[in-house]
Design a protein around this motif. Structure first.
Motif, PDB file in Angstrom:
ATOM      1  N   GLU A  92       0.816  -1.216   0.000  1.00 51.59           N
ATOM      2  CA  GLU A  92       0.000   0.000   0.000  1.00 51.59           C
ATOM      3  C   GLU A  92       0.852   1.269   0.000  1.00 51.59           C
ATOM      4  O   GLU A  92       0.410   2.321   0.431  1.00 51.59           O
ATOM      5  N   LEU A  93       2.072   1.177  -0.507  1.00 53.45           N
ATOM      6  CA  LEU A  93       2.957   2.341  -0.509  1.00 53.45           C
ATOM      7  C   LEU A  93       2.659   3.308  -1.648  1.00 53.45           C
ATOM      8  O   LEU A  93       2.810   4.522  -1.499  1.00 53.45           O
ATOM      9  N   ALA A  94       2.238   2.788  -2.801  1.00 57.34           N
ATOM     10  CA  ALA A  94       1.969   3.671  -3.942  1.00 57.34           C
ATOM     11  C   ALA A  94       0.858   4.651  -3.632  1.00 57.34           C
ATOM     12  O   ALA A  94       0.800   5.738  -4.219  1.00 57.34           O
ATOM     13  N   GLY A  98       3.037   7.353  -4.821  1.00 55.73           N
ATOM     14  CA  GLY A  98       2.803   7.462  -6.246  1.00 55.73           C
ATOM     15  C   GLY A  98       3.346   6.306  -7.062  1.00 55.73           C
ATOM     16  O   GLY A  98       3.749   5.263  -6.525  1.00 55.73           O
ATOM     17  N   PRO A  99       3.401   6.475  -8.399  1.00 58.80           N
ATOM     18  CA  PRO A  99       3.717   5.373  -9.318  1.00 58.80           C
ATOM     19  C   PRO A  99       5.061   4.697  -9.090  1.00 58.80           C
ATOM     20  O   PRO A  99       5.228   3.523  -9.426  1.00 58.80           O
ATOM     21  N   ARG A 106       3.064  -4.276  -6.105  1.00 58.70           N
ATOM     22  CA  ARG A 106       2.687  -5.464  -6.881  1.00 58.70           C
ATOM     23  C   ARG A 106       3.343  -6.713  -6.314  1.00 58.70           C
ATOM     24  O   ARG A 106       2.724  -7.777  -6.211  1.00 58.70           O
ATOM     25  N   LEU A 107       4.616  -6.590  -5.959  1.00 63.12           N
ATOM     26  CA  LEU A 107       5.327  -7.741  -5.423  1.00 63.12           C
ATOM     27  C   LEU A 107       4.666  -8.243  -4.142  1.00 63.12           C
ATOM     28  O   LEU A 107       4.387  -9.442  -3.998  1.00 63.12           O
ATOM     29  N   PHE A 108       4.411  -7.341  -3.204  1.00 66.39           N
ATOM     30  CA  PHE A 108       3.876  -7.787  -1.929  1.00 66.39           C
ATOM     31  C   PHE A 108       2.423  -8.257  -2.046  1.00 66.39           C
ATOM     32  O   PHE A 108       2.019  -9.181  -1.325  1.00 66.39           O
ATOM     33  N   ARG A 109       1.650  -7.679  -2.954  1.00 69.64           N
ATOM     34  CA  ARG A 109       0.296  -8.210  -3.186  1.00 69.64           C
ATOM     35  C   ARG A 109       0.389  -9.612  -3.787  1.00 69.64           C
ATOM     36  O   ARG A 109      -0.379 -10.506  -3.442  1.00 69.64           O
ATOM     37  N   THR A 110       1.338  -9.803  -4.704  1.00 70.78           N
ATOM     38  CA  THR A 110       1.494 -11.100  -5.354  1.00 70.78           C
ATOM     39  C   THR A 110       1.929 -12.168  -4.354  1.00 70.78           C
ATOM     40  O   THR A 110       1.471 -13.320  -4.418  1.00 70.78           O
ATOM     41  N   LEU A 111       2.799 -11.812  -3.429  1.00 66.00           N
ATOM     42  CA  LEU A 111       3.232 -12.771  -2.418  1.00 66.00           C
ATOM     43  C   LEU A 111       2.065 -13.262  -1.568  1.00 66.00           C
ATOM     44  O   LEU A 111       2.143 -14.328  -0.959  1.00 66.00           O
ATOM     45  N   LYS A 359      -1.152   7.229  -5.758  1.00 61.02           N
ATOM     46  CA  LYS A 359      -1.263   8.670  -5.565  1.00 61.02           C
ATOM     47  C   LYS A 359      -0.971   9.396  -6.875  1.00 61.02           C
ATOM     48  O   LYS A 359       0.049   9.152  -7.524  1.00 61.02           O
ATOM     49  N   GLY A 360      -1.873  10.276  -7.275  1.00 62.59           N
ATOM     50  CA  GLY A 360      -1.674  11.066  -8.478  1.00 62.59           C
ATOM     51  C   GLY A 360      -1.881  10.326  -9.770  1.00 62.59           C
ATOM     52  O   GLY A 360      -1.538  10.832 -10.841  1.00 62.59           O
ATOM     53  N   ALA A 361      -2.432   9.116  -9.712  1.00 62.30           N
ATOM     54  CA  ALA A 361      -2.646   8.329 -10.924  1.00 62.30           C
ATOM     55  C   ALA A 361      -3.860   7.422 -10.714  1.00 62.30           C
ATOM     56  O   ALA A 361      -4.373   7.278  -9.603  1.00 62.30           O
ATOM     57  N   ALA A 362      -4.297   6.831 -11.806  1.00 60.39           N
ATOM     58  CA  ALA A 362      -5.446   5.930 -11.737  1.00 60.39           C
ATOM     59  C   ALA A 362      -5.064   4.660 -10.969  1.00 60.39           C
ATOM     60  O   ALA A 362      -3.907   4.225 -11.007  1.00 60.39           O
ATOM     61  N   PRO A 363      -6.019   4.047 -10.275  1.00 58.83           N
ATOM     62  CA  PRO A 363      -5.734   2.781  -9.594  1.00 58.83           C
ATOM     63  C   PRO A 363      -5.304   1.715 -10.589  1.00 58.83           C
ATOM     64  O   PRO A 363      -5.663   1.744 -11.765  1.00 58.83           O
ATOM     65  N   VAL A 364      -4.498   0.777 -10.108  1.00 59.00           N
ATOM     66  CA  VAL A 364      -4.020  -0.326 -10.928  1.00 59.00           C
ATOM     67  C   VAL A 364      -4.767  -1.591 -10.506  1.00 59.00           C
ATOM     68  O   VAL A 364      -4.770  -1.955  -9.323  1.00 59.00           O
TER      69      VAL A 364
END
Length: 792
Positions: A92-94, A98-99, A106-111, A359-364
């Motif tokens: 949850e750092l992005a 930000g980007p 992505r890495l920690f969500r994937t783990l 932050k500052g961009a669309a959700p991924v």
């Protein structure tokens, strides 16, 4: 002229007003260590006395109040650290940075740490039915009460972080991060597999791994797969560095029986080796309530001490380094990309979607898949080019792991039986518990749930998911784990080396040189151990590794220019002292040798990944001792180069680099100038904030795998110390009130606080301070008192 004067007066007044406002703003965020505060949920008043180094000595009338108070005072010193570790572990750092942090998230969500922690907390905390769970809930209540009632830390303002409650799932998530940071397999298995399958058995010899033709992946990985695996190996390291959070690396710990000490009682010493950071990883607190007392070292969002002592017992930790992670290449169904072959049939991959805020961009939007072997880690890469799904089997995700209950019990383990029972509840990450009590017992337990793999399977390589080699046949009972209780030699020692014994546990163990150095002194029966010589052993900067590397090369080096420098290095005893030049010559020469020998076969990316592994440490002495190794030949030339030619070239490149970096005067090439430690803050990754929030640099004695393990990666000079002793503790159980310790930076993570960096110079100089335990000492060293009162 008058207008100019008025303008400057106005400007000075404006600057003074801004400075005053900033000063007030910073002051408003400082910890409150005196006076009275009302906390909801307290049953009775709690007293918190702070000593000269900002350590809280908490006295309560019951356990729940004690842990609630700990949560409050821990948060007021370390709330930003808690927030950062929560966000890192949960991906949850992005959302705040930000980007640039999307890849890390992505890495920690994937783990699967976040999903696992949420499910675990929902299941285990449906009923708060154990003392350990009650302790965590009370502690989190204290953390949240501080957050709700006090101004946000300065970093929250700078970054724009919104407050939100902390939960048990956050604590479990951080536990997953700790387990992940131990897992060398992420960085090692792809490299070793690529060497095995692309270069062959002759190139694998220096790694001393069994060459098994039947272990080669039956489905050969393609170039795109290797490219993805290389990116993943690099990402596993970059993810931690990008967030500025500590990586757990190794440790020393030993316990000496009373027959071998000056006092006649056991003595315990320990110094866990962790990546340096600001704030420091450990938070010290002395806790006391009826029936319980402990001076402990705590980590963010954890009420239970991971290191601790009182007048009855003491313990320390090292990393077991057992291999509890397997990478598994799955066989994809050519007719259905959502199926893989397992146990004789095509089986569907499970999938879930998660939304990653930026932050500052669309959700991924993330599509995360899982096979029977575990999460598909390719999903961590945006734009992956490989075709083979690689799954991650990880003991942290696959065991019950009642680690909270284990450490609650360990905090109260004053007997061998209690210590052993506590160790059995720690499944992942693998830890060595080194323990002693005042009754005269000493022990070491390797705490981990060890998987049983099929016969002949070498988990140092990526496994074939289409066969049975990736299956697990169960877990060994704890009684079969490596362990010792009251050995006849009178001491136990753990230094991340491979444990001796009939049971060979696969792992990514550290060099044995550090353990051998410690053991060579501890086994001397003429030495009686006390605080003084225990300090000297913790601060020892000697290693035999340099001699092992150099011995076969000295005849070749005597054929190269600059013989004065060669002889200085040849005569060097392996001591990494700040005033010496020989360590600088050796470290630069070692890097140039490794680069010239290995990089042309591996490529720059894979070579740099290998530099982050312990496998290279073990391989280099074997490479130097084998002049016939194929690694010496350069692949991009027609000639067949010899070891002597590569040694001569590496020596010339080393001297050229040192002259360019430190100047022509070789007298200035000292280890203290070339080898320094800086305690980096997450905001210090961005200039010019590094000058505000970071602490250091300090000249650093010691090196990689000396007892004083101030470690830098193999690379070109200068060398920034990456990790080292995160604390140094010495507890003589004849006099536990006189125990010694040190924090690498300071107790407080609040910028501007007097305890933000008040121990950093002491740590760099190898100094210690008292850890006050006895009531008389606590009273004498109290500098302020905070009274926490119940809501009436």
């Amino acid at each position: 002229m008058k207008r100019t004067t008025k303008f400057f007066v106005f400007l000075l007044l404006l600057l003074a007003a801004i400075a005053a406002a900033l000063s007030w703003h910073v002051h408003s965020k400082q910890p409150q260590r005196s006076g009275e505060l009302i906390l909801a949920g307290l049953q009775a008043a709690v007293t918190v006395r702070y000593d000269e180094f900002g350590v809280p000595h908490i006295e309560a009338q019951n356990e729940v109040d004690m842990y609630l108070a700990l949560g409050y005072v821990h948060a007021q010193d370390r709330l930003f650290q808690m927030e950062m570790l929560r966000r890192l572990s949960r991906g949850e750092l992005a959302a705040i940075f930000g980007p640039k942090l999307v890849e890390t998230d992505r890495l920690f969500r994937t783990l699967g740490i976040r999903a696992h922690a949420d499910a675990y907390a929902a299941r285990e905390f449906a009923q708060i039915d154990t003392p350990a769970k009650r302790a965590l809930m009370a502690y989190l209540d204290g953390v949240n009460q501080f957050q709700d009632s006090r101004p946000a830390p300065l970093e929250f303002d700078i970054i724009g972080i919104k407050k939100r409650p902390f939960t048990p799932a956050d604590t479990v998530s951080i536990g997953g991060y700790l387990a992940y940071s131990f897992a060398a397999a992420f960085r090692t298995e792809p490299v070793l597999t690529q060497i095995r399958d692309q270069l062959g058995s002759d190139y694998l010899k220096i790694f001393d791994l069994a060459w098994r033709p039947d272990g080669v992946l039956r489905q050969q990985l393609r170039p795109g797969d290797w490219q993805d695996l290389g990116r993943l190996a690099r990402l596993s390291q970059d993810a931690l560095e990008a967030a500025g959070q500590p990586l757990f690396e190794g440790s020393n710990a030993w316990a000496v029986a009373g027959a071998r000490t000056v006092s006649g009682k056991p003595l315990l010493a320990g110094d866990p080796h962790i990546q340096f950071a600001t704030p420091a990883v450990w938070y010290e607190a002395h806790l006391k309530c009826p029936g319980f007392e402990l001076y402990g070292h705590h980590q963010a969002l954890n009420p239970l001490a991971l290191l601790g002592h009182n007048d009855k017992f003491a313990w320390s930790l090292t990393m077991f380094q057992n291999d509890d992670v397997d990478l598994v290449a799955e066989k994809l169904n050519p007719a259905n990309p959502n199926e893989v072959w397992h146990q004789g049939q095509w089986q569907a991959l499970q999938s879930r979607e998660e939304l990653l805020e930026v932050k500052g961009a669309a959700p991924v939007k993330l599509l995360l898949r899982r096979s029977k072997h575990g999460p598909i880690i390719n999903d961590a890469l945006a734009g992956a080019v490989g075709e083979t799904p690689v799954a991650l089997w990880w003991a942290f995700l696959e065991t019950e792991n009642p680690v909270l209950e284990g450490f609650y019990a360990l905090n109260r383990a004053d007997s061998l039986a209690k210590g052993r029972a506590a160790a059995a509840q720690i499944h992942a990450p693998g830890l060595n518990l080194v323990w002693a009590n005042a009754a005269g017992d000493i022990a070491w337990w390797a705490a981990a749930k060890l998987p049983v793999r099929p016969a002949g399977v070498n988990p140092s390589f990526i496994l074939d998911g289409a066969s049975s080699e990736a299956d697990k046949l169960g877990f060994l009972p704890f009684a079969q784990n490596p362990q010792e209780e009251n050995p006849a030699r009178g001491y136990v020692i753990s230094a991340n080396h491979q444990p001796a014994g009939a049971l060979q546990v696969p792992g990514y163990y550290n060099l044995w040189d550090r353990a051998e150095r410690l053991d060579s002194l501890l086994r001397d029966p003429s030495i009686k151990w006390a605080a003084g010589n225990s300090k000297a052993l913790q601060l020892d900067v000697q290693t035999g590794y340099s001699q092992r590397v150099l011995k076969p090369l000295i005849p070749l080096l005597r054929q190269v220019p600059e013989q004065g420098l060669v002889e200085e290095m040849a005569a060097w005893d392996g001591a990494y002292k700040t005033e010496l030049r020989a360590p600088v010559l050796f470290q630069q020469f070692l890097f140039e040798l490794a680069r010239l020998a290995l990089q042309d076969e591996l490529g720059e990316t894979v070579f740099n990944n290998l530099r982050l592994t312990r496998a290279l440490d073990h391989a280099l002495p074997r490479l130097m001792a084998d002049p016939t190794s194929p690694w010496w030949d350069k692949r991009d030339t027609k000639a067949v180069e010899t070891q002597a030619e590569i040694v001569a070239e590496a020596w010339g490149l080393s001297l050229a680099h040192l002259r360019q970096t430190f100047g022509a005067d070789a007298k200035s090439w000292t280890w203290g100038r070339a080898h320094t430690v800086t305690h980096g803050h997450p905001l210090g990754l961005q200039k010019p904030l590094d000058r505000v929030f970071n602490v250091g640099p300090f000249a650093a004695p010691g090196s990689h795998e000396t007892p004083n393990n101030m470690a830098a990666r193999i690379g070109p000079a200068p060398w920034a110390v990456v990790y080292g002793p995160s604390t140094r503790r010495i507890i003589d159980l004849a006099r536990p009130a006189e125990s010694l310790g040190i924090n690498p930076v300071g107790q407080s993570g609040v910028w501007g606080d007097r305890h933000y960096a008040d121990q950093a110079q002491m740590h760099a100089l190898g100094q210690y301070r008292n850890q006050h335990l006895a009531e008389a000492d606590v009273a004498t060293h109290t500098r302020s008192k905070l009274s926490l009162l119940p809501l009436r």
